[in-house]
Write an enzyme that holds these catalytic residues in place. Structure first.
Site, PDB file in Angstrom:
ATOM      1  N   HIS A   1       0.891  -1.181  -0.027  1.00  0.00           N
ATOM      2  CA  HIS A   1      -0.081  -0.070  -0.043  1.00  0.00           C
ATOM      3  C   HIS A   1       0.941   1.245  -0.117  1.00  0.00           C
ATOM      4  CE1 HIS A   1      -2.347  -2.990   2.489  1.00  0.00           C
ATOM      5  NE2 HIS A   1      -3.532  -2.475   1.674  1.00  0.00           N
TER       6      HIS A   1
ATOM      7  N   ASP B   1       2.596   1.802   3.397  1.00  0.00           N
ATOM      8  CA  ASP B   1       3.248   0.690   3.875  1.00  0.00           C
ATOM      9  C   ASP B   1       4.790   1.142   3.461  1.00  0.00           C
ATOM     10  OD1 ASP B   1       1.221  -0.946   4.469  1.00  0.00           O
ATOM     11  OD2 ASP B   1       1.440  -2.159   2.527  1.00  0.00           O
TER      12      ASP B   1
ATOM     13  N   MET C   1       2.647  -5.778  -7.796  1.00  0.00           N
ATOM     14  CA  MET C   1       1.275  -5.261  -7.545  1.00  0.00           C
ATOM     15  C   MET C   1       1.331  -4.019  -6.707  1.00  0.00           C
ATOM     16  SD  MET C   1      -1.002  -5.195  -4.667  1.00  0.00           S
ATOM     17  CE  MET C   1      -1.863  -6.512  -3.964  1.00  0.00           C
TER      18      MET C   1
ATOM     19  N   GLU D   1     -11.031  -6.100  -5.218  1.00  0.00           N
ATOM     20  CA  GLU D   1     -11.109  -7.211  -4.030  1.00  0.00           C
ATOM     21  C   GLU D   1     -12.278  -7.099  -3.253  1.00  0.00           C
ATOM     22  OE1 GLU D   1      -7.511  -7.249  -1.772  1.00  0.00           O
ATOM     23  OE2 GLU D   1      -8.136  -8.498  -0.228  1.00  0.00           O
TER      24      GLU D   1
ATOM     25  N   LYS E   1     -14.981  -8.139  -0.132  1.00  0.00           N
ATOM     26  CA  LYS E   1     -15.028  -8.660   1.176  1.00  0.00           C
ATOM     27  C   LYS E   1     -16.488  -8.420   1.947  1.00  0.00           C
ATOM     28  CE  LYS E   1     -12.297  -8.465   5.661  1.00  0.00           C
ATOM     29  NZ  LYS E   1     -11.205  -8.040   6.253  1.00  0.00           N
TER      30      LYS E   1
ATOM     31  N   GLU F   1     -10.078 -13.232  -2.508  1.00  0.00           N
ATOM     32  CA  GLU F   1      -9.160 -13.543  -1.450  1.00  0.00           C
ATOM     33  C   GLU F   1      -9.986 -14.924  -0.682  1.00  0.00           C
ATOM     34  OE1 GLU F   1      -7.316 -10.841   1.364  1.00  0.00           O
ATOM     35  OE2 GLU F   1      -8.275 -11.991   2.975  1.00  0.00           O
TER      36      GLU F   1
ATOM     37  N   HIS G   1     -11.957 -14.035   2.413  1.00  0.00           N
ATOM     38  CA  HIS G   1     -13.311 -13.053   2.334  1.00  0.00           C
ATOM     39  C   HIS G   1     -14.308 -13.986   1.905  1.00  0.00           C
ATOM     40  CE1 HIS G   1     -10.550  -9.474   1.841  1.00  0.00           C
ATOM     41  NE2 HIS G   1     -10.275  -9.941   2.806  1.00  0.00           N
TER      42      HIS G   1
ATOM     43  N   ASP H   1      -5.471 -13.395  -3.788  1.00  0.00           N
ATOM     44  CA  ASP H   1      -4.928 -13.234  -2.520  1.00  0.00           C
ATOM     45  C   ASP H   1      -5.188 -14.545  -1.633  1.00  0.00           C
ATOM     46  OD1 ASP H   1      -4.269 -10.612  -2.692  1.00  0.00           O
ATOM     47  OD2 ASP H   1      -5.739  -9.943  -1.249  1.00  0.00           O
TER      48      ASP H   1
ATOM     49  N   ASP I   1     -12.021 -12.079  10.255  1.00  0.00           N
ATOM     50  CA  ASP I   1     -10.971 -12.179   9.220  1.00  0.00           C
ATOM     51  C   ASP I   1      -9.741 -12.361   9.803  1.00  0.00           C
ATOM     52  OD1 ASP I   1      -9.401 -11.649   7.035  1.00  0.00           O
ATOM     53  OD2 ASP I   1      -9.531  -9.594   7.035  1.00  0.00           O
TER      54      ASP I   1
ATOM     55  N   ASP J   1      -6.823 -14.369   8.363  1.00  0.00           N
ATOM     56  CA  ASP J   1      -5.601 -14.248   7.550  1.00  0.00           C
ATOM     57  C   ASP J   1      -4.565 -15.507   8.099  1.00  0.00           C
ATOM     58  OD1 ASP J   1      -6.352 -12.090   5.845  1.00  0.00           O
ATOM     59  OD2 ASP J   1      -5.734 -10.655   7.419  1.00  0.00           O
TER      60      ASP J   1
ATOM     61  N   ASP K   1      -1.777 -13.141   1.124  1.00  0.00           N
ATOM     62  CA  ASP K   1      -2.236 -12.125   1.908  1.00  0.00           C
ATOM     63  C   ASP K   1      -2.657 -12.532   3.266  1.00  0.00           C
ATOM     64  OD1 ASP K   1      -3.450  -9.604   3.035  1.00  0.00           O
ATOM     65  OD2 ASP K   1      -4.875  -9.455   1.863  1.00  0.00           O
TER      66      ASP K   1
HETATM   67  C1  GCO Z   1      -7.859  -7.242   4.277  1.00  0.00           C
HETATM   68  C2  GCO Z   1      -7.692  -7.194   2.794  1.00  0.00           C
HETATM   69  C3  GCO Z   1      -6.325  -6.206   2.379  1.00  0.00           C
HETATM   70  C4  GCO Z   1      -5.997  -6.023   1.006  1.00  0.00           C
HETATM   71  C5  GCO Z   1      -5.017  -5.237   0.978  1.00  0.00           C
HETATM   72  C6  GCO Z   1      -4.801  -4.869  -0.482  1.00  0.00           C
HETATM   73  O1  GCO Z   1      -8.791  -7.979   4.425  1.00  0.00           O
HETATM   74  O2  GCO Z   1      -7.420  -6.586   5.189  1.00  0.00           O
HETATM   75  O3  GCO Z   1      -7.444  -8.343   2.518  1.00  0.00           O
HETATM   76  O4  GCO Z   1      -5.275  -7.012   3.132  1.00  0.00           O
HETATM   77  O5  GCO Z   1      -5.828  -7.324   0.422  1.00  0.00           O
HETATM   78  O6  GCO Z   1      -5.592  -3.867   1.427  1.00  0.00           O
HETATM   79  O7  GCO Z   1      -5.593  -4.122  -1.089  1.00  0.00           O
HETATM   80 MN    MN Z   2      -6.527  -9.234   0.752  1.00  0.00          MN
HETATM   81 MN    MN Z   3      -8.399  -9.860   4.011  1.00  0.00          MN
END
Ligand code: GCO
Ligand code: MN
Ligand code: MN
Length: 389
Positions: A56, A59, A90, A183, A185, A219, A222, A247, A257, A259, A289
Site C-alpha cells: 500500500h 506501507d 502489484m 477485491e 469482502k 481472497e 473473504h 490473495d 478475518d 488471515d 495476503d
Molecule cells: C483485508 C484485505 C487487505 C487487502 C489489501 C490490498 O482483509 O485487510 O484483504 O489485506 O488485500 O488492502 O488491497
Molecule cells: Mn486481501
Molecule cells: Mn483480507
C-alpha cells in the site's frame, strides 16, 4: 527439508509489506513484534525465496512523510529491490486506516473525502508504476455502512463507478499499462461492505466505461467469511477472463478475518484451489495476503512465509498425482464418456435440433439408476492429499 518444494521465480510467489510486516496486534492486544522497515522486509522476503513484494502507498511512505523523506525511502527501497532481484508486481492504496476514511473513501457522503481518495489513489498509482507494478488492487476497506439510514446503496454504487471510471481514464491519460483488480469482502471493518463477493464485483465491472481494464482479486478468507465455495468464485473470474490477481490465505467459515497461512485450516479446499489455478494455467502472481500467528517472533514470520509457499508447491505436486492417477483417471474417463454421448445434440440452437430433442425418447428410469462413483472419487482424492497415493 525436501528441496523439491523450494520456491522459484516462475511460481510468482509474492507477499505484501503488510503481511510479513504484521506486528501481531489485534483488537484485544498490542504489538508483539518490532516494526521492520520496508528494506528489512525486502531482505526477509528474498531470504525465504519469494519472487515479489507488494505494498500500500503508506506501507512504503508514511502518510505524513515530507517530499524529501519520501525520496530517500524510495531510493533505499529501489536499492533493496536491485540487490535482491525482487520485483513489485502489484501496488494498492490504503483508503481505510486514516480517520478521514471513517465513512469510506469513494463512497463517503463527503465530497472532500471522495476527492481526497481520488488524489491519494492517483499518487499511489504513480508510486506503484515507478516501482514497476502492472496490477493495481482496489480493496474498499471502508466502502460500506453500519446503518443504511445514512446512504442510498444505489447512490453508493454510482459513486464507486464514478471513481473507477475516473481512475481508468487517469491510467490511460498517463499511458500506464496498469490493470485494476477489485477485491471483495463481505464485512469487516464495516458492518457491511458494498460489492460483498467476487460475483458482485464481476457484475459491477460490466457496468464500467473500461471493463477491459478491470478484473478481480479474490481472497480465500473473504469468501470463506461469507460461507462460499472460494474455488467456484475464482472459476467464474477465470471464465470471464478477469482473474488478474489472487490473495491466498486460509480460515474456517463464519469466523472474523483471520488471515491464516495458506493451507493452515482446510487442506482439501486449498487442494481444489491449486488444482483450479494450475489446470487453467493461471499466470498471475500467487500473492499471500496473510500473517503469522500472534505467538510468533521474527523467526516464526519466516516459518509462516516459507509455509505458505511450500504448501502451495506440495499441493501442486498432489494435483499432478491426481491428474496422472490411473484409477482416478478411469473414473473421470467414465464421466467424460457420459458427457460425449448424444453428439448430434451438441452445439448451437437450430429448429431441427430443437425438434429432435423434444421428440427424443429418454429412458428416465435407466438413466436415474446409475450410481456415479463420486464416493470413491472423493476417497481417492483424500488419499492423494493425505500422501498415500
Ligand atoms: C483485508 C484485505 C487487505 C487487502 C489489501 C490490498 O482483509 O485487510 O484483504 O489485506 O488485500 O488492502 O488491497
Ligand atoms: Mn486481501
Ligand atoms: Mn483480507
Amino acid at each position: 527439508m525436501n528441496t523439491k518444494f523450494e520456491p522459484k521465480p516462475e511460481h510468482k510467489f509474492t507477499f505484501g509489506l503488510w503481511t510479513v510486516g504484521n506486528k501481531g496486534n489485534d483488537p484485544f492486544g498490542d504489538d508483539v513484534r518490532k516494526p521492520q522497515s520496508p528494506v528489512d522486509l525486502v531482505y526477509l522476503l528474498a531470504e525465504v525465496g519469494a519472487y515479489g513484494v507488494n505494498f500500500h502507498d503508506n506501507d512504503l511512505i508514511p502518510i505524513d512523510a515530507s517530499p524529501s523523506a519520501a525520496e530517500t525511502i524510495k531510493k533505499d527501497f529501489k536499492k533493496a529491490l536491485q540487490d535482491t532481484g525482487l520485483v513489485v508486481p502489484m501496488a494498492t492504496t490504503n483508503l481505510f486506516y486514516d480517520p478521514i476514511f471513517r465513512d469510506g473513501a469513494f463512497t463517503s457522503n463527503n465530497a472532500h473525502v471522495r476527492n481526497f481518495a481520488l488524489q491519494k489513489t492517483m499518487r499511489s498509482m504513480d508510486l506503484g508504476v515507478e516501482m514497476g507494478a502492472e496490477v493495481f488492487v482496489f480493496w474498499g476497506g471502508r466502502e460500506g455502512t453500519e446503518t443504511d439510514a445514512a446512504k442510498d446503496p444505489v447512490e453508493s454504487i454510482k459513486r464507486m463507478r464514478a471513481a473507477m471510471n475516473f481512475l481508468c481514464e487517469y491510467a490511460l491519460d498517463q499511458g500506464y499499462k496498469l490493470k485494476f483488480a477489485l477485491e471483495a469482502k463481505p464485512n469487516e471493518p464495516r458492518g457491511d461492505l458494498y460489492n460483498a463477493t467476487t460475483g458482485h464485483m464481476l457484475g459491477f465491472i460490466a457496468t464500467l466505461d473500461h471493463p477491459e481494464m478491470v478484473g478481480v482479486n479474490p481472497e480465500v478468507a473473504h469468501e470463506h467469511m461469507a460461507g462460499l465455495n472460494f474455488s467456484h468464485g475464482v472459476a467464474q473470474a477465470i471464465d470471464a477472463g478477469k482473474l488478474f490477481h489472487i490473495d491466498l490465505n486460509d480460515q474456517d467459515f463464519g469466523r472474523y478475518d483471520q488471515d491464516f497461512r495458506f493451507g493452515a485450516v482446510n487442506l482439501k479446499r486449498a487442494f481444489f484451489l491449486v488444482k483450479l489455478l494450475e489446470d487453467h494455467s493461471y499466470t498471475g502472481s500467487r500473492h499471500f495476503d496473510a500473517h503469522a500467528y500472534r505467538t510468533e517472533d521474527d523467526e516464526g514470520v519466516k516459518d509462516f512465509a516459507r509455509g505458505c509457499m511450500r504448501t502451495y508447491l506440495i499441493l501442486k505436486d498432489k494435483v499432478d498425482r491426481f491428474n496422472n492417477d490411473p484409477e482416478i483417471q478411469k473414473l473421470l474417463g467414465e464421466l467424460k464418456r457420459m458427457d460425449h454421448e448424444l453428439p448430434e445434440f451438441k452445439g448451437p440452437y437450430s429448429q431441427e435440433k430443437m425438434k429432435a430433442i423434444k421428440a427424443h425418447p429418454f429412458d428416465r428410469k435407466a438413466i436415474s439408476e446409475k450410481g456415479l462413483r463420486y464416493e470413491l472419487l472423493d476417497q481417492l482424492t483424500n488419499e492423494v492429499v493425505l500422501g498415500v497415493r
